[in-house]
Design a protein around this motif. Structure first.
Motif, PDB file in Angstrom:
ATOM      1  N   TRP A  46      -7.163   3.887   9.584  1.00  0.00           N
ATOM      2  CA  TRP A  46      -5.707   4.032   9.571  1.00  0.00           C
ATOM      3  C   TRP A  46      -5.368   5.199   8.665  1.00  0.00           C
ATOM      4  O   TRP A  46      -5.695   5.184   7.474  1.00  0.00           O
ATOM      5  CB  TRP A  46      -5.023   2.755   9.074  1.00  0.00           C
ATOM      6  CG  TRP A  46      -3.547   2.773   9.331  1.00  0.00           C
ATOM      7  CD1 TRP A  46      -2.561   3.118   8.454  1.00  0.00           C
ATOM      8  CD2 TRP A  46      -2.892   2.451  10.570  1.00  0.00           C
ATOM      9  NE1 TRP A  46      -1.330   3.037   9.059  1.00  0.00           N
ATOM     10  CE2 TRP A  46      -1.499   2.620  10.353  1.00  0.00           C
ATOM     11  CE3 TRP A  46      -3.328   2.036  11.822  1.00  0.00           C
ATOM     12  CZ2 TRP A  46      -0.561   2.391  11.365  1.00  0.00           C
ATOM     13  CZ3 TRP A  46      -2.401   1.800  12.811  1.00  0.00           C
ATOM     14  CH2 TRP A  46      -1.029   1.978  12.575  1.00  0.00           C
ATOM     15  N   ILE A  47      -4.721   6.224   9.229  1.00  0.00           N
ATOM     16  CA  ILE A  47      -4.477   7.448   8.469  1.00  0.00           C
ATOM     17  C   ILE A  47      -3.051   7.541   7.943  1.00  0.00           C
ATOM     18  O   ILE A  47      -2.679   8.546   7.340  1.00  0.00           O
ATOM     19  CB  ILE A  47      -4.786   8.692   9.329  1.00  0.00           C
ATOM     20  CG1 ILE A  47      -3.856   8.729  10.549  1.00  0.00           C
ATOM     21  CG2 ILE A  47      -6.252   8.722   9.729  1.00  0.00           C
ATOM     22  CD1 ILE A  47      -3.903  10.041  11.301  1.00  0.00           C
ATOM     23  N   GLY A  48      -2.265   6.502   8.152  1.00  0.00           N
ATOM     24  CA  GLY A  48      -0.877   6.514   7.705  1.00  0.00           C
ATOM     25  C   GLY A  48       0.047   6.045   8.796  1.00  0.00           C
ATOM     26  O   GLY A  48      -0.217   6.240   9.993  1.00  0.00           O
ATOM     27  N   ASP A  49       1.160   5.435   8.412  1.00  0.00           N
ATOM     28  CA  ASP A  49       2.066   4.859   9.405  1.00  0.00           C
ATOM     29  C   ASP A  49       2.760   5.905  10.264  1.00  0.00           C
ATOM     30  O   ASP A  49       3.250   5.588  11.354  1.00  0.00           O
ATOM     31  CB  ASP A  49       3.126   4.006   8.695  1.00  0.00           C
ATOM     32  CG  ASP A  49       2.564   2.687   8.188  1.00  0.00           C
ATOM     33  OD1 ASP A  49       1.330   2.502   8.251  1.00  0.00           O
ATOM     34  OD2 ASP A  49       3.351   1.840   7.721  1.00  0.00           O
ATOM     35  N   ASP A  50       2.799   7.166   9.800  1.00  0.00           N
ATOM     36  CA  ASP A  50       3.412   8.199  10.636  1.00  0.00           C
ATOM     37  C   ASP A  50       2.574   8.502  11.876  1.00  0.00           C
ATOM     38  O   ASP A  50       3.013   9.225  12.771  1.00  0.00           O
ATOM     39  CB  ASP A  50       3.673   9.476   9.834  1.00  0.00           C
ATOM     40  CG  ASP A  50       2.430  10.008   9.135  1.00  0.00           C
ATOM     41  OD1 ASP A  50       1.411   9.287   9.065  1.00  0.00           O
ATOM     42  OD2 ASP A  50       2.498  11.140   8.617  1.00  0.00           O
ATOM     43  N   GLU A 146      -1.786   7.117  -6.623  1.00  0.00           N
ATOM     44  CA  GLU A 146      -1.770   8.583  -6.663  1.00  0.00           C
ATOM     45  C   GLU A 146      -2.713   9.163  -5.615  1.00  0.00           C
ATOM     46  O   GLU A 146      -2.367  10.116  -4.912  1.00  0.00           O
ATOM     47  CB  GLU A 146      -2.164   9.075  -8.055  1.00  0.00           C
ATOM     48  CG  GLU A 146      -2.131  10.584  -8.199  1.00  0.00           C
ATOM     49  CD  GLU A 146      -2.513  11.048  -9.597  1.00  0.00           C
ATOM     50  OE1 GLU A 146      -2.557  12.277  -9.815  1.00  0.00           O
ATOM     51  OE2 GLU A 146      -2.765  10.190 -10.465  1.00  0.00           O
ATOM     52  N   TRP A 147      -3.905   8.600  -5.499  1.00  0.00           N
ATOM     53  CA  TRP A 147      -4.873   9.086  -4.504  1.00  0.00           C
ATOM     54  C   TRP A 147      -4.326   8.889  -3.103  1.00  0.00           C
ATOM     55  O   TRP A 147      -4.411   9.785  -2.256  1.00  0.00           O
ATOM     56  CB  TRP A 147      -6.193   8.347  -4.672  1.00  0.00           C
ATOM     57  CG  TRP A 147      -7.303   8.854  -3.787  1.00  0.00           C
ATOM     58  CD1 TRP A 147      -8.196   9.846  -4.067  1.00  0.00           C
ATOM     59  CD2 TRP A 147      -7.627   8.385  -2.460  1.00  0.00           C
ATOM     60  NE1 TRP A 147      -9.067  10.031  -3.016  1.00  0.00           N
ATOM     61  CE2 TRP A 147      -8.741   9.151  -2.021  1.00  0.00           C
ATOM     62  CE3 TRP A 147      -7.107   7.410  -1.622  1.00  0.00           C
ATOM     63  CZ2 TRP A 147      -9.325   8.955  -0.768  1.00  0.00           C
ATOM     64  CZ3 TRP A 147      -7.683   7.216  -0.363  1.00  0.00           C
ATOM     65  CH2 TRP A 147      -8.782   7.977   0.049  1.00  0.00           C
ATOM     66  N   GLN A 148      -3.747   7.730  -2.833  1.00  0.00           N
ATOM     67  CA  GLN A 148      -3.200   7.465  -1.513  1.00  0.00           C
ATOM     68  C   GLN A 148      -2.052   8.410  -1.186  1.00  0.00           C
ATOM     69  O   GLN A 148      -1.934   8.894  -0.051  1.00  0.00           O
ATOM     70  CB  GLN A 148      -2.742   6.007  -1.417  1.00  0.00           C
ATOM     71  CG  GLN A 148      -3.893   5.016  -1.455  1.00  0.00           C
ATOM     72  CD  GLN A 148      -3.445   3.599  -1.151  1.00  0.00           C
ATOM     73  OE1 GLN A 148      -2.287   3.343  -0.843  1.00  0.00           O
ATOM     74  NE2 GLN A 148      -4.375   2.654  -1.232  1.00  0.00           N
ATOM     75  N   ALA A 149      -1.214   8.693  -2.182  1.00  0.00           N
ATOM     76  CA  ALA A 149      -0.098   9.613  -1.957  1.00  0.00           C
ATOM     77  C   ALA A 149      -0.605  11.007  -1.611  1.00  0.00           C
ATOM     78  O   ALA A 149      -0.038  11.694  -0.745  1.00  0.00           O
ATOM     79  CB  ALA A 149       0.795   9.665  -3.192  1.00  0.00           C
ATOM     80  N   GLN A 150      -1.680  11.447  -2.265  1.00  0.00           N
ATOM     81  CA  GLN A 150      -2.251  12.761  -1.981  1.00  0.00           C
ATOM     82  C   GLN A 150      -2.796  12.810  -0.552  1.00  0.00           C
ATOM     83  O   GLN A 150      -2.608  13.801   0.155  1.00  0.00           O
ATOM     84  CB  GLN A 150      -3.364  13.071  -2.984  1.00  0.00           C
ATOM     85  CG  GLN A 150      -2.865  13.321  -4.403  1.00  0.00           C
ATOM     86  CD  GLN A 150      -4.005  13.516  -5.389  1.00  0.00           C
ATOM     87  OE1 GLN A 150      -5.173  13.248  -5.081  1.00  0.00           O
ATOM     88  NE2 GLN A 150      -3.679  13.978  -6.589  1.00  0.00           N
ATOM     89  N   GLY A 157      -3.721  16.155  11.072  1.00  0.00           N
ATOM     90  CA  GLY A 157      -5.021  16.624  11.550  1.00  0.00           C
ATOM     91  C   GLY A 157      -6.088  16.549  10.478  1.00  0.00           C
ATOM     92  O   GLY A 157      -7.233  16.181  10.756  1.00  0.00           O
ATOM     93  N   GLU A 158      -5.714  16.890   9.245  1.00  0.00           N
ATOM     94  CA  GLU A 158      -6.674  16.825   8.134  1.00  0.00           C
ATOM     95  C   GLU A 158      -7.018  15.381   7.801  1.00  0.00           C
ATOM     96  O   GLU A 158      -8.156  15.060   7.447  1.00  0.00           O
ATOM     97  CB  GLU A 158      -6.109  17.534   6.910  1.00  0.00           C
ATOM     98  CG  GLU A 158      -5.967  19.036   7.094  1.00  0.00           C
ATOM     99  CD  GLU A 158      -5.459  19.731   5.833  1.00  0.00           C
ATOM    100  OE1 GLU A 158      -5.520  19.115   4.749  1.00  0.00           O
ATOM    101  OE2 GLU A 158      -5.003  20.881   5.945  1.00  0.00           O
ATOM    102  N   ARG A 159      -6.036  14.493   7.933  1.00  0.00           N
ATOM    103  CA  ARG A 159      -6.313  13.073   7.659  1.00  0.00           C
ATOM    104  C   ARG A 159      -7.248  12.490   8.714  1.00  0.00           C
ATOM    105  O   ARG A 159      -8.116  11.673   8.405  1.00  0.00           O
ATOM    106  CB  ARG A 159      -5.005  12.280   7.615  1.00  0.00           C
ATOM    107  CG  ARG A 159      -4.292  12.362   6.280  1.00  0.00           C
ATOM    108  CD  ARG A 159      -3.035  11.522   6.299  1.00  0.00           C
ATOM    109  NE  ARG A 159      -1.876  12.296   6.718  1.00  0.00           N
ATOM    110  CZ  ARG A 159      -0.801  11.787   7.304  1.00  0.00           C
ATOM    111  NH1 ARG A 159      -0.750  10.498   7.596  1.00  0.00           N
ATOM    112  NH2 ARG A 159       0.213  12.543   7.629  1.00  0.00           N
ATOM    113  N   ILE A 160      -7.053  12.907   9.953  1.00  0.00           N
ATOM    114  CA  ILE A 160      -7.949  12.448  11.024  1.00  0.00           C
ATOM    115  C   ILE A 160      -9.381  12.871  10.728  1.00  0.00           C
ATOM    116  O   ILE A 160     -10.325  12.089  10.863  1.00  0.00           O
ATOM    117  CB  ILE A 160      -7.488  12.995  12.384  1.00  0.00           C
ATOM    118  CG1 ILE A 160      -6.169  12.329  12.802  1.00  0.00           C
ATOM    119  CG2 ILE A 160      -8.561  12.774  13.452  1.00  0.00           C
ATOM    120  CD1 ILE A 160      -5.552  12.926  14.053  1.00  0.00           C
ATOM    121  N   GLU A 161      -9.548  14.105  10.286  1.00  0.00           N
ATOM    122  CA  GLU A 161     -10.883  14.611   9.961  1.00  0.00           C
ATOM    123  C   GLU A 161     -11.452  13.892   8.742  1.00  0.00           C
ATOM    124  O   GLU A 161     -12.645  13.559   8.702  1.00  0.00           O
ATOM    125  CB  GLU A 161     -10.824  16.114   9.705  1.00  0.00           C
ATOM    126  CG  GLU A 161     -12.150  16.733   9.260  1.00  0.00           C
ATOM    127  CD  GLU A 161     -13.274  16.556  10.279  1.00  0.00           C
ATOM    128  OE1 GLU A 161     -14.451  16.654   9.866  1.00  0.00           O
ATOM    129  OE2 GLU A 161     -12.982  16.312  11.464  1.00  0.00           O
TER     130      GLU A 161
END
Length: 255
Positions: A46-50, A146-150, A157-161
């Motif tokens: 899961w890379i984020g709700d967006d 803080e890590w999750q916010a970053q 696309g970067e989160r998917i990778e």
């Protein structure tokens, strides 16, 4: 009315049989349940709700899958079943937006709940694997706000990778670890039960379904371990009035 508990479905576009089996299970098994607890690793990543905003434009196929699952859960919730979602080690970025659209509530890990007339400790289970020091270090980092916010500030696309890299690293690391390192630490189980003052624990994560008898401060205790879902089989714990807790596997509906 029974309460159902499941874990470790690892839903992703590459496992359509599990997705369809789960949707069928919601219709055929979960309908009419008092509550449904999903104890982590509901999604493989899961890379984020967006992610929900991408729709069919998501090249990974995760966005339409997530939307389909949210809509199915919302239908169940609208029929009166309370739904609770706990983070796992794969979907720890699951957020309030997805929970809201699924008609669910996010559940802290660990949580104490009442099933029937008994107080029970619910966990995903990864925090019990303290002998896996490398994973525990990553877990501590990845749960920091803080890590999750970053991470969530990164382009999708970067989160998917990043998610792909983390899965690959995890798979490679686990292939070189002894089996007992990836299982729970017995002393940690006892300590968790002592800390919360209960004698029953339910968790997933290890993919080793079983019911373990143990002793805590001279009292008999039990640890229920949910199994991971496969295309042909799912696992659940049923908490039915007057019947206690039952761990069972079953063929996925429609398979």
């Amino acid at each position: 009315m029974a309460t159902l508990l499941i874990s470790d479905l690892h839903l992703h576009p590459g496992a359509p049989a599990i997705t369809q089996g789960f949707l069928n299970w919601l219709d055929e098994r979960a309908t009419g349940a008092e509550a449904l607890y999903i104890l982590g690793d509901f999604f493989e990543a899961w890379i984020g709700d967006d992610l929900l905003d991408l729709g069919d434009a998501d090249p990974t196929g995760n966005a339409p899958l997530a939307r389909r699952i949210a809509e199915a859960l919302k239908r169940l919730a609208d029929q009166g079943t309370a739904i609770y979602l706990m983070h796992g080690n794969r979907d720890f970025l699951l957020g309030e937006r997805f929970a809201r659209e699924a008609g669910a509530s996010l559940l802290p890990d660990p949580s104490l709940v009442t099933l029937g007339d008994e107080r029970v400790l619910l966990m995903h289970g990864d925090s019990l694997c303290t002998r896996d020091e490398a994973y525990m270090a990553f877990r501590a980092q990845s749960r920091q706000a803080e890590w999750q916010a970053q991470v969530l500030a990164m382009p999708i696309g970067e989160r998917i990778e990043l998610a792909r890299q983390l899965r690959d690293q995890s798979g490679e690391a686990n292939s070189n670890k002894a089996e007992d390192i990836m299982d729970v630490t017995p002393d940690e189980v006892v300590a968790s039960l002592q800390q919360h003052g209960v004698t029953t624990l339910i968790h997933g994560h290890t993919h080793r379904p079983d019911v373990h008898e143990l002793e805590v401060d001279g009292r008999p205790a039990r640890r229920y371990v949910l199994g991971d879902w496969q295309p042909e089989r799912g696992w659940e714990i049923v908490a039915a009035p007057g019947e206690g807790l039952t761990l069972r596997d079953f063929p996925l509906p429609g398979q």
